[in-house]
Write a protein that holds these residues in place. Structure first.
Motif, PDB file in Angstrom:
ATOM      1  N   GLY A 212       0.806  -1.218   0.000  1.00  0.00           N
ATOM      2  CA  GLY A 212       0.000   0.000   0.000  1.00  0.00           C
ATOM      3  C   GLY A 212       0.836   1.264   0.000  1.00  0.00           C
ATOM      4  N   VAL A 213       1.934   1.257   0.749  1.00  0.00           N
ATOM      5  CA  VAL A 213       2.814   2.419   0.779  1.00  0.00           C
ATOM      6  C   VAL A 213       3.484   2.610  -0.582  1.00  0.00           C
ATOM      7  CG1 VAL A 213       4.974   3.315   1.738  1.00  0.00           C
ATOM      8  CG2 VAL A 213       3.215   2.413   3.262  1.00  0.00           C
ATOM      9  N   SER A 214       3.942   1.503  -1.190  1.00  0.00           N
ATOM     10  CA  SER A 214       4.588   1.599  -2.506  1.00  0.00           C
ATOM     11  C   SER A 214       3.634   2.165  -3.545  1.00  0.00           C
ATOM     12  CB  SER A 214       5.073   0.209  -2.946  1.00  0.00           C
ATOM     13  OG  SER A 214       6.060  -0.283  -2.075  1.00  0.00           O
ATOM     14  N   ALA A 215       2.351   1.764  -3.461  1.00  0.00           N
ATOM     15  CA  ALA A 215       1.346   2.231  -4.419  1.00  0.00           C
ATOM     16  C   ALA A 215       0.674   3.529  -3.981  1.00  0.00           C
ATOM     17  CB  ALA A 215       0.281   1.150  -4.612  1.00  0.00           C
ATOM     18  N   GLU A 216       1.113   4.068  -2.841  1.00  0.00           N
ATOM     19  CA  GLU A 216       0.556   5.304  -2.283  1.00  0.00           C
ATOM     20  C   GLU A 216      -0.947   5.199  -2.083  1.00  0.00           C
ATOM     21  OE1 GLU A 216       1.868   8.554  -4.755  1.00  0.00           O
ATOM     22  OE2 GLU A 216       3.909   8.439  -3.987  1.00  0.00           O
ATOM     23  N   LEU A 217      -1.384   4.049  -1.584  1.00  0.00           N
ATOM     24  CA  LEU A 217      -2.818   3.858  -1.344  1.00  0.00           C
ATOM     25  C   LEU A 217      -3.356   4.829  -0.301  1.00  0.00           C
ATOM     26  CD1 LEU A 217      -3.323  -0.029  -1.351  1.00  0.00           C
ATOM     27  CD2 LEU A 217      -3.677   1.599  -3.209  1.00  0.00           C
ATOM     28  N   TYR A 218      -2.493   5.315   0.591  1.00  0.00           N
ATOM     29  CA  TYR A 218      -2.932   6.236   1.637  1.00  0.00           C
ATOM     30  C   TYR A 218      -3.526   7.522   1.061  1.00  0.00           C
ATOM     31  CZ  TYR A 218       1.888   7.605   0.579  1.00  0.00           C
ATOM     32  OH  TYR A 218       3.052   7.933  -0.087  1.00  0.00           O
ATOM     33  N   ARG A 219      -3.206   7.825  -0.195  1.00  0.00           N
ATOM     34  CA  ARG A 219      -3.789   9.017  -0.830  1.00  0.00           C
ATOM     35  C   ARG A 219      -5.282   8.833  -1.079  1.00  0.00           C
ATOM     36  NH1 ARG A 219      -0.705   9.641  -6.176  1.00  0.00           N
ATOM     37  NH2 ARG A 219      -2.277  11.295  -6.425  1.00  0.00           N
ATOM     38  N   ILE A 272      11.441  -4.303   7.774  1.00  0.00           N
ATOM     39  CA  ILE A 272      10.725  -3.555   6.737  1.00  0.00           C
ATOM     40  C   ILE A 272       9.290  -3.283   7.163  1.00  0.00           C
ATOM     41  CG2 ILE A 272       9.773  -3.735   4.393  1.00  0.00           C
ATOM     42  CD1 ILE A 272      12.371  -5.235   3.646  1.00  0.00           C
ATOM     43  N   LEU A 273       8.651  -4.290   7.783  1.00  0.00           N
ATOM     44  CA  LEU A 273       7.264  -4.137   8.226  1.00  0.00           C
ATOM     45  C   LEU A 273       7.147  -3.022   9.258  1.00  0.00           C
ATOM     46  CD1 LEU A 273       4.357  -5.161   8.156  1.00  0.00           C
ATOM     47  CD2 LEU A 273       4.988  -6.856   9.887  1.00  0.00           C
ATOM     48  N   ALA A 274       8.047  -2.997  10.235  1.00  0.00           N
ATOM     49  CA  ALA A 274       8.010  -1.955  11.262  1.00  0.00           C
ATOM     50  C   ALA A 274       8.228  -0.572  10.651  1.00  0.00           C
ATOM     51  CB  ALA A 274       9.071  -2.241  12.325  1.00  0.00           C
ATOM     52  N   GLU A 275       9.184  -0.479   9.741  1.00  0.00           N
ATOM     53  CA  GLU A 275       9.458   0.800   9.085  1.00  0.00           C
ATOM     54  C   GLU A 275       8.270   1.262   8.249  1.00  0.00           C
ATOM     55  OE1 GLU A 275      12.957  -0.116   6.876  1.00  0.00           O
ATOM     56  OE2 GLU A 275      14.333   0.241   8.567  1.00  0.00           O
ATOM     57  N   THR A 276       7.582   0.309   7.619  1.00  0.00           N
ATOM     58  CA  THR A 276       6.420   0.655   6.791  1.00  0.00           C
ATOM     59  C   THR A 276       5.295   1.237   7.631  1.00  0.00           C
ATOM     60  OG1 THR A 276       6.979  -1.094   5.219  1.00  0.00           O
ATOM     61  CG2 THR A 276       4.744  -0.237   5.136  1.00  0.00           C
ATOM     62  N   THR A 279       6.082   4.742   8.263  1.00  0.00           N
ATOM     63  CA  THR A 279       5.935   5.551   7.052  1.00  0.00           C
ATOM     64  C   THR A 279       4.477   5.853   6.766  1.00  0.00           C
ATOM     65  OG1 THR A 279       7.942   4.620   6.070  1.00  0.00           O
ATOM     66  CG2 THR A 279       6.365   5.636   4.566  1.00  0.00           C
ATOM     67  N   LEU A 280       3.617   4.845   6.862  1.00  0.00           N
ATOM     68  CA  LEU A 280       2.213   5.094   6.509  1.00  0.00           C
ATOM     69  C   LEU A 280       1.576   6.092   7.465  1.00  0.00           C
ATOM     70  CD1 LEU A 280      -0.173   3.423   8.341  1.00  0.00           C
ATOM     71  CD2 LEU A 280       0.937   1.483   7.274  1.00  0.00           C
ATOM     72  N   GLN A 281       1.979   6.052   8.728  1.00  0.00           N
ATOM     73  CA  GLN A 281       1.437   7.033   9.675  1.00  0.00           C
ATOM     74  C   GLN A 281       2.002   8.427   9.402  1.00  0.00           C
ATOM     75  OE1 GLN A 281       0.679   5.277  13.899  1.00  0.00           O
ATOM     76  NE2 GLN A 281       2.351   4.062  13.038  1.00  0.00           N
ATOM     77  N   ALA A 282       3.261   8.488   8.981  1.00  0.00           N
ATOM     78  CA  ALA A 282       3.861   9.778   8.632  1.00  0.00           C
ATOM     79  C   ALA A 282       3.177  10.402   7.429  1.00  0.00           C
ATOM     80  CB  ALA A 282       5.354   9.596   8.357  1.00  0.00           C
ATOM     81  N   GLY A 284       0.042  10.257   6.932  1.00  0.00           N
ATOM     82  CA  GLY A 284      -1.305  10.655   7.328  1.00  0.00           C
ATOM     83  C   GLY A 284      -2.313   9.522   7.401  1.00  0.00           C
ATOM     84  N   ALA A 285      -1.864   8.279   7.195  1.00  0.00           N
ATOM     85  CA  ALA A 285      -2.777   7.143   7.285  1.00  0.00           C
ATOM     86  C   ALA A 285      -2.959   6.737   8.746  1.00  0.00           C
ATOM     87  CB  ALA A 285      -2.250   5.973   6.473  1.00  0.00           C
ATOM     88  N   ARG A 286      -4.082   6.105   9.022  1.00  0.00           N
ATOM     89  CA  ARG A 286      -4.390   5.627  10.370  1.00  0.00           C
ATOM     90  C   ARG A 286      -4.071   4.144  10.448  1.00  0.00           C
ATOM     91  NH1 ARG A 286     -10.469   4.754  12.781  1.00  0.00           N
ATOM     92  NH2 ARG A 286      -9.883   4.046  14.882  1.00  0.00           N
ATOM     93  N   LEU A 287      -3.224   3.749  11.385  1.00  0.00           N
ATOM     94  CA  LEU A 287      -2.884   2.350  11.599  1.00  0.00           C
ATOM     95  C   LEU A 287      -3.822   1.767  12.645  1.00  0.00           C
ATOM     96  CD1 LEU A 287      -0.927  -0.050  11.127  1.00  0.00           C
ATOM     97  CD2 LEU A 287       0.468   0.877  12.995  1.00  0.00           C
ATOM     98  N   ILE A 288      -4.623   0.783  12.249  1.00  0.00           N
ATOM     99  CA  ILE A 288      -5.582   0.147  13.153  1.00  0.00           C
ATOM    100  C   ILE A 288      -5.026  -1.226  13.535  1.00  0.00           C
ATOM    101  CG2 ILE A 288      -7.965  -0.637  13.454  1.00  0.00           C
ATOM    102  CD1 ILE A 288      -8.738   1.352  11.215  1.00  0.00           C
ATOM    103  N   SER A 289      -4.444  -1.300  14.735  1.00  0.00           N
ATOM    104  CA  SER A 289      -3.788  -2.526  15.178  1.00  0.00           C
ATOM    105  C   SER A 289      -3.899  -2.622  16.704  1.00  0.00           C
ATOM    106  CB  SER A 289      -2.324  -2.526  14.758  1.00  0.00           C
ATOM    107  OG  SER A 289      -1.675  -3.710  15.135  1.00  0.00           O
ATOM    108  N   PRO A 290      -4.439  -3.720  17.208  1.00  0.00           N
ATOM    109  CA  PRO A 290      -4.938  -4.895  16.474  1.00  0.00           C
ATOM    110  C   PRO A 290      -6.255  -4.600  15.774  1.00  0.00           C
ATOM    111  CG  PRO A 290      -5.435  -5.112  18.804  1.00  0.00           C
ATOM    112  CD  PRO A 290      -4.577  -3.879  18.680  1.00  0.00           C
ATOM    113  N   ALA A 291      -6.616  -5.486  14.876  1.00  0.00           N
ATOM    114  CA  ALA A 291      -7.876  -5.339  14.153  1.00  0.00           C
ATOM    115  C   ALA A 291      -9.056  -5.570  15.098  1.00  0.00           C
ATOM    116  CB  ALA A 291      -7.938  -6.351  13.009  1.00  0.00           C
ATOM    117  N   PRO A 292     -10.217  -4.978  14.799  1.00  0.00           N
ATOM    118  CA  PRO A 292     -11.401  -5.227  15.629  1.00  0.00           C
ATOM    119  C   PRO A 292     -11.711  -6.721  15.722  1.00  0.00           C
ATOM    120  CG  PRO A 292     -11.795  -3.406  14.117  1.00  0.00           C
ATOM    121  CD  PRO A 292     -10.490  -4.013  13.714  1.00  0.00           C
ATOM    122  N   ALA A 293     -12.062  -7.175  16.920  1.00  0.00           N
ATOM    123  CA  ALA A 293     -12.300  -8.605  17.152  1.00  0.00           C
ATOM    124  C   ALA A 293     -13.422  -9.135  16.267  1.00  0.00           C
ATOM    125  CB  ALA A 293     -12.625  -8.835  18.629  1.00  0.00           C
TER     126      ALA A 293
END
Length: 332
Positions: A212-219, A272-276, A279-282, A284-293
């Motif tokens: 998603g970050v590579s494809a700039e999905l956060y836009r 790489i996962l941690a760095e990603t 990056t996605l939060q930087a 402006g994306a919202r990281l939802i973790s853990p996912a809703p039960a």
């Protein structure tokens, strides 16, 4: 100035030998074509570039890899089997369209973290080699995509939020799961997805945070939910005749480069996962973790038939291999 015959021979002899050696090296140089759908800005695109560099280095310049992007990913298996291309990098789920066993790594919740995904790969690796050999190919290496999650325009809490949702996915397994959840899934390459993002006709995407970050999905989709749904493999496979046509030094160089890239690629994925996520939060994306039960429960329920369907398509040997892996997993 006149050079005596003996001196002339002494001077020209080494030069002549150097020229012959250079010509011999030039004649021994081989170029292999490699098809991949991933550009240089993607995780797998960077790994392909590193692989090419390693091959050139290990072969002392006698072996080169030329990238090709004109062959659709769904045609990679046949193209490599028939020698249209020498090497292909193909998503495991795409290979599963022709050889169902390759759907193993994208079965939902079979591998719940990267360590488990690696153990699953090592368990299945001999079988991958065997099945590719039947297609006149050999396995070079395989690397994991980071865990699949859900990018979306709006936060998604459960299956009700997915009703009718136009969503991009990457293989038939995940398409079936999303259909069971009531969504409207489409299997799309990145190239085909891009214009649909621009016109707003796709509202969500099941892929990794890295993808998603590579494809700039956060836009377009500013929410990322960490489902840890599956960790599909990128399989790099080669036409057996092309491999056999190489000299021994080139074969050794190719296999050595493949082993080095595989080892380094698996080791680097956690970092790489941690760095990603940072990056996605930087961006402006919202990281939802853990996912809703509730969402995890709904995904698990919708996924069960995918595993059952896979078991029906593969051999008893393949089902036993999966069970062997499941039995070896530590209790969670």
């Amino acid at each position: 100035m006149i050079i005596a015959p003996r001196l002339r021979n002494w001077l020209t002899g080494p030069l002549l030998m150097t020229g012959l050696l250079a010509a011999s090296a030039l004649q021994a140089q081989s170029t292999l074509s490699m098809s991949s759908a991933y550009g240089s800005g993607t995780l797998m695109g960077e790994r392909a570039k590193e692989f090419s560099q390693k091959v050139a280095e290990q072969s002392q310049g006698t072996l080169a890899i030329s990238p090709r992007s004109d062959i659709p990913a769904e045609s990679n298996l046949q193209a490599a089997t028939n020698g249209v291309i020498d090497i292909a990098a193909t998503l495991s789920g795409t290979l599963a369209n022709e050889i169902p066993f390759f759907g193993l790594s994208s079965l939902p919740s079979v591998a719940q973290d990267l360590d488990e995904a690696h153990r699953l790969y090592l368990t299945a690796k001999p079988r991958y080699r065997e099945l590719l050999k039947e297609q006149n190919q050999r396995l070079l290496f395989a690397l994991p995509w980071p865990p699949s999650g859900l990018w979306s325009k709006e936060p998604i809490d459960d299956a009700d939020d997915m009703a009718g949702l136009p969503i991009r996915t990457y293989d038939r397994n995940t398409q079936r799961v999303l259909l069971n959840l009531g969504a409207n899934p489409h299997i799309l390459s990145w190239a085909k997805l891009s214009p649909l993002l621009e016109d707003g006709s796709i509202h969500a995407a099941l892929t990794s945070a890295m993808g998603g970050v590579s494809a700039e999905l956060y836009r377009y989709m500013p929410n990322f939910t960490t489902l840890n749904y599956a960790m599909p493999l990128n399989i790099v496979h080669m036409n057996a005749d092309s491999f056999n046509a190489l000299d021994k030094q080139q074969q050794t160089a190719l296999l050595s480069a493949a082993e080095a890239i595989e080892d380094a690629g698996w080791a680097a994925t956690s970092k790489i996962l941690a760095e990603t996520h940072v990056t996605l939060q930087a961006e402006g994306a919202r990281l939802i973790s853990p996912a809703p039960a509730d969402l995890l429960r709904d995904f698990e329920k919708a996924s069960q038939h995918v595993t059952d369907s896979w078991k029906q398509k593969v051999s008893h040997q393949d089902r036993a291999l999966l069970q062997q892996y499941l039995d070896s997993r530590p209790e969670k």
